[in-house]
Design a protein around this motif. Sequence first.
Motif, PDB file in Angstrom:
ATOM      1  N   ASP A 198       3.798  -7.549 -15.812  1.00  0.00           N
ATOM      2  CA  ASP A 198       3.399  -7.758 -14.419  1.00  0.00           C
ATOM      3  C   ASP A 198       1.874  -7.697 -14.307  1.00  0.00           C
ATOM      4  OD1 ASP A 198       2.727  -7.337 -11.661  1.00  0.00           O
ATOM      5  OD2 ASP A 198       4.771  -6.616 -11.303  1.00  0.00           O
ATOM      6  N   ASP A 199       1.264  -8.791 -13.866  1.00  0.00           N
ATOM      7  CA  ASP A 199      -0.199  -8.849 -13.769  1.00  0.00           C
ATOM      8  C   ASP A 199      -0.766  -7.820 -12.801  1.00  0.00           C
ATOM      9  OD1 ASP A 199      -0.336 -10.885 -15.635  1.00  0.00           O
ATOM     10  OD2 ASP A 199      -0.448 -12.494 -14.139  1.00  0.00           O
ATOM     11  N   VAL A 200      -0.047  -7.509 -11.745  1.00  0.00           N
ATOM     12  CA  VAL A 200      -0.509  -6.504 -10.781  1.00  0.00           C
ATOM     13  C   VAL A 200      -0.529  -5.127 -11.438  1.00  0.00           C
ATOM     14  CG1 VAL A 200       0.009  -5.346  -8.597  1.00  0.00           C
ATOM     15  CG2 VAL A 200       0.239  -7.833  -8.776  1.00  0.00           C
ATOM     16  N   HIS A 201       0.499  -4.804 -12.186  1.00  0.00           N
ATOM     17  CA  HIS A 201       0.563  -3.521 -12.882  1.00  0.00           C
ATOM     18  C   HIS A 201      -0.555  -3.428 -13.918  1.00  0.00           C
ATOM     19  CE1 HIS A 201       5.087  -2.611 -11.958  1.00  0.00           C
ATOM     20  NE2 HIS A 201       4.418  -3.051 -10.903  1.00  0.00           N
ATOM     21  N   LEU A 202      -0.761  -4.515 -14.666  1.00  0.00           N
ATOM     22  CA  LEU A 202      -1.817  -4.524 -15.669  1.00  0.00           C
ATOM     23  C   LEU A 202      -3.197  -4.379 -15.028  1.00  0.00           C
ATOM     24  CD1 LEU A 202      -0.561  -7.281 -18.131  1.00  0.00           C
ATOM     25  CD2 LEU A 202      -0.671  -4.817 -18.516  1.00  0.00           C
ATOM     26  N   ALA A 203      -3.400  -5.001 -13.894  1.00  0.00           N
ATOM     27  CA  ALA A 203      -4.681  -4.893 -13.191  1.00  0.00           C
ATOM     28  C   ALA A 203      -4.913  -3.457 -12.719  1.00  0.00           C
ATOM     29  CB  ALA A 203      -4.725  -5.861 -12.011  1.00  0.00           C
ATOM     30  N   ARG A 204      -3.882  -2.806 -12.215  1.00  0.00           N
ATOM     31  CA  ARG A 204      -4.009  -1.402 -11.798  1.00  0.00           C
ATOM     32  C   ARG A 204      -4.386  -0.529 -12.977  1.00  0.00           C
ATOM     33  NH1 ARG A 204       1.031   0.083  -7.757  1.00  0.00           N
ATOM     34  NH2 ARG A 204       0.576  -1.481  -6.168  1.00  0.00           N
ATOM     35  N   PHE A 205      -3.727  -0.755 -14.098  1.00  0.00           N
ATOM     36  CA  PHE A 205      -4.001   0.029 -15.295  1.00  0.00           C
ATOM     37  C   PHE A 205      -5.436  -0.207 -15.778  1.00  0.00           C
ATOM     38  CE2 PHE A 205      -4.075   0.523 -19.917  1.00  0.00           C
ATOM     39  CZ  PHE A 205      -3.663   1.836 -20.026  1.00  0.00           C
ATOM     40  N   ALA A 206      -5.856  -1.467 -15.840  1.00  0.00           N
ATOM     41  CA  ALA A 206      -7.201  -1.803 -16.311  1.00  0.00           C
ATOM     42  C   ALA A 206      -8.266  -1.183 -15.413  1.00  0.00           C
ATOM     43  CB  ALA A 206      -7.375  -3.319 -16.381  1.00  0.00           C
ATOM     44  N   THR A 207      -8.060  -1.241 -14.121  1.00  0.00           N
ATOM     45  CA  THR A 207      -9.015  -0.654 -13.179  1.00  0.00           C
ATOM     46  C   THR A 207      -9.139   0.846 -13.395  1.00  0.00           C
ATOM     47  OG1 THR A 207      -8.616  -2.367 -11.524  1.00  0.00           O
ATOM     48  CG2 THR A 207      -9.495  -0.270 -10.731  1.00  0.00           C
ATOM     49  N   ALA A 208      -8.010   1.517 -13.481  1.00  0.00           N
ATOM     50  CA  ALA A 208      -8.027   2.968 -13.687  1.00  0.00           C
ATOM     51  C   ALA A 208      -8.732   3.322 -14.988  1.00  0.00           C
ATOM     52  CB  ALA A 208      -6.601   3.520 -13.679  1.00  0.00           C
ATOM     53  N   MET A 209      -8.434   2.606 -16.047  1.00  0.00           N
ATOM     54  CA  MET A 209      -9.037   2.907 -17.342  1.00  0.00           C
ATOM     55  C   MET A 209     -10.547   2.663 -17.332  1.00  0.00           C
ATOM     56  SD  MET A 209      -6.738   4.280 -19.039  1.00  0.00           S
ATOM     57  CE  MET A 209      -7.716   4.466 -20.506  1.00  0.00           C
ATOM     58  N   GLN A 210     -10.998   1.595 -16.703  1.00  0.00           N
ATOM     59  CA  GLN A 210     -12.432   1.312 -16.644  1.00  0.00           C
ATOM     60  C   GLN A 210     -13.171   2.409 -15.892  1.00  0.00           C
ATOM     61  OE1 GLN A 210     -12.344  -2.562 -14.841  1.00  0.00           O
ATOM     62  NE2 GLN A 210     -12.754  -3.584 -16.783  1.00  0.00           N
ATOM     63  N   LEU A 211     -12.619   2.828 -14.777  1.00  0.00           N
ATOM     64  CA  LEU A 211     -13.274   3.850 -13.965  1.00  0.00           C
ATOM     65  C   LEU A 211     -13.301   5.203 -14.675  1.00  0.00           C
ATOM     66  CD1 LEU A 211     -11.766   2.794 -10.544  1.00  0.00           C
ATOM     67  CD2 LEU A 211     -14.199   2.716 -11.148  1.00  0.00           C
ATOM     68  N   VAL A 212     -12.202   5.584 -15.277  1.00  0.00           N
ATOM     69  CA  VAL A 212     -12.129   6.860 -15.990  1.00  0.00           C
ATOM     70  C   VAL A 212     -13.061   6.841 -17.207  1.00  0.00           C
ATOM     71  CG1 VAL A 212     -10.610   8.339 -17.377  1.00  0.00           C
ATOM     72  CG2 VAL A 212      -9.837   7.467 -15.165  1.00  0.00           C
ATOM     73  N   LYS A 213     -13.095   5.735 -17.922  1.00  0.00           N
ATOM     74  CA  LYS A 213     -13.967   5.616 -19.094  1.00  0.00           C
ATOM     75  C   LYS A 213     -15.437   5.695 -18.684  1.00  0.00           C
ATOM     76  CE  LYS A 213     -14.774   2.890 -23.200  1.00  0.00           C
ATOM     77  NZ  LYS A 213     -15.931   2.087 -23.273  1.00  0.00           N
ATOM     78  N   ALA A 214     -15.812   5.010 -17.615  1.00  0.00           N
ATOM     79  CA  ALA A 214     -17.198   5.050 -17.145  1.00  0.00           C
ATOM     80  C   ALA A 214     -17.588   6.475 -16.768  1.00  0.00           C
ATOM     81  CB  ALA A 214     -17.378   4.105 -15.957  1.00  0.00           C
ATOM     82  N   GLN A 215     -16.709   7.155 -16.080  1.00  0.00           N
ATOM     83  CA  GLN A 215     -16.984   8.544 -15.680  1.00  0.00           C
ATOM     84  C   GLN A 215     -17.132   9.428 -16.915  1.00  0.00           C
ATOM     85  OE1 GLN A 215     -13.865  10.373 -13.396  1.00  0.00           O
ATOM     86  NE2 GLN A 215     -15.261  11.819 -12.465  1.00  0.00           N
ATOM     87  N   SER A 216     -16.259   9.288 -17.869  1.00  0.00           N
ATOM     88  CA  SER A 216     -16.294  10.088 -19.089  1.00  0.00           C
ATOM     89  C   SER A 216     -17.590   9.848 -19.871  1.00  0.00           C
ATOM     90  CB  SER A 216     -15.089   9.739 -19.962  1.00  0.00           C
ATOM     91  OG  SER A 216     -15.186  10.346 -21.221  1.00  0.00           O
ATOM     92  N   GLU A 217     -17.990   8.595 -19.999  1.00  0.00           N
ATOM     93  CA  GLU A 217     -19.208   8.276 -20.740  1.00  0.00           C
ATOM     94  C   GLU A 217     -20.437   8.887 -20.066  1.00  0.00           C
ATOM     95  OE1 GLU A 217     -19.183   4.033 -21.079  1.00  0.00           O
ATOM     96  OE2 GLU A 217     -17.847   4.078 -22.808  1.00  0.00           O
ATOM     97  N   LEU A 218     -20.497   8.821 -18.748  1.00  0.00           N
ATOM     98  CA  LEU A 218     -21.631   9.412 -18.041  1.00  0.00           C
ATOM     99  C   LEU A 218     -21.675  10.924 -18.205  1.00  0.00           C
ATOM    100  CD1 LEU A 218     -21.948   7.485 -14.661  1.00  0.00           C
ATOM    101  CD2 LEU A 218     -23.673   7.694 -16.450  1.00  0.00           C
ATOM    102  N   MET A 219     -20.519  11.554 -18.168  1.00  0.00           N
ATOM    103  CA  MET A 219     -20.470  13.009 -18.263  1.00  0.00           C
ATOM    104  C   MET A 219     -20.845  13.504 -19.657  1.00  0.00           C
ATOM    105  SD  MET A 219     -17.133  13.726 -15.898  1.00  0.00           S
ATOM    106  CE  MET A 219     -17.100  15.468 -16.196  1.00  0.00           C
ATOM    107  N   ARG A 220     -20.628  12.680 -20.678  1.00  0.00           N
ATOM    108  CA  ARG A 220     -20.942  13.084 -22.048  1.00  0.00           C
ATOM    109  C   ARG A 220     -22.386  12.776 -22.441  1.00  0.00           C
ATOM    110  NH1 ARG A 220     -17.569  10.092 -25.729  1.00  0.00           N
ATOM    111  NH2 ARG A 220     -17.098   8.726 -24.024  1.00  0.00           N
ATOM    112  N   MET A 221     -23.060  11.940 -21.670  1.00  0.00           N
ATOM    113  CA  MET A 221     -24.414  11.511 -22.025  1.00  0.00           C
ATOM    114  C   MET A 221     -25.431  12.604 -21.699  1.00  0.00           C
ATOM    115  SD  MET A 221     -26.317   9.104 -23.263  1.00  0.00           S
ATOM    116  CE  MET A 221     -25.039   7.878 -23.415  1.00  0.00           C
ATOM    117  N   PRO A 222     -26.252  12.988 -22.680  1.00  0.00           N
ATOM    118  CA  PRO A 222     -27.292  13.986 -22.404  1.00  0.00           C
ATOM    119  C   PRO A 222     -28.306  13.451 -21.389  1.00  0.00           C
ATOM    120  CG  PRO A 222     -27.115  13.510 -24.776  1.00  0.00           C
ATOM    121  CD  PRO A 222     -26.238  12.551 -24.062  1.00  0.00           C
ATOM    122  N   LEU A 223     -28.794  14.321 -20.528  1.00  0.00           N
ATOM    123  CA  LEU A 223     -29.791  13.924 -19.537  1.00  0.00           C
ATOM    124  C   LEU A 223     -31.134  13.617 -20.183  1.00  0.00           C
ATOM    125  CD1 LEU A 223     -29.161  16.458 -16.638  1.00  0.00           C
ATOM    126  CD2 LEU A 223     -28.588  14.032 -16.686  1.00  0.00           C
TER     127      LEU A 223
END
Length: 85
Positions: free
Chosen positions: A33-58
């Motif tokens: 289901d393309d709608v389900h896949l889009a929901r999953f992709a969106t969630a993963m992109q947002l969580v990954k972006a947040q994780s990368e920012l939190m791990r990056m030294p200032l």
Amino acid sequence: MEELSGVLGALDERAGRALDALWALGGRFDAEDDVHLARFATAMQLVKAQSELMRMPLFAAGGDLNTQLETLLEQSRGLLQRETS
């Protein structure tokens, strides 16, 4: 860094909503289901972006502001803008 805090807060809010949208499927995720896949992709992109920012030294080794952090902030702002439109 106020900008970092703002971007992380926005990512957290959007990622939470995206994950809620996945949970709303009630265990009926359909990989065909393309709608389900889009929901999953969106969630993963947002969580990954947040994780990368939190791990990056200032700061870099020399004590200067980490330029990679600035790059990640810019990418995250772009992701947030795409998710809004």
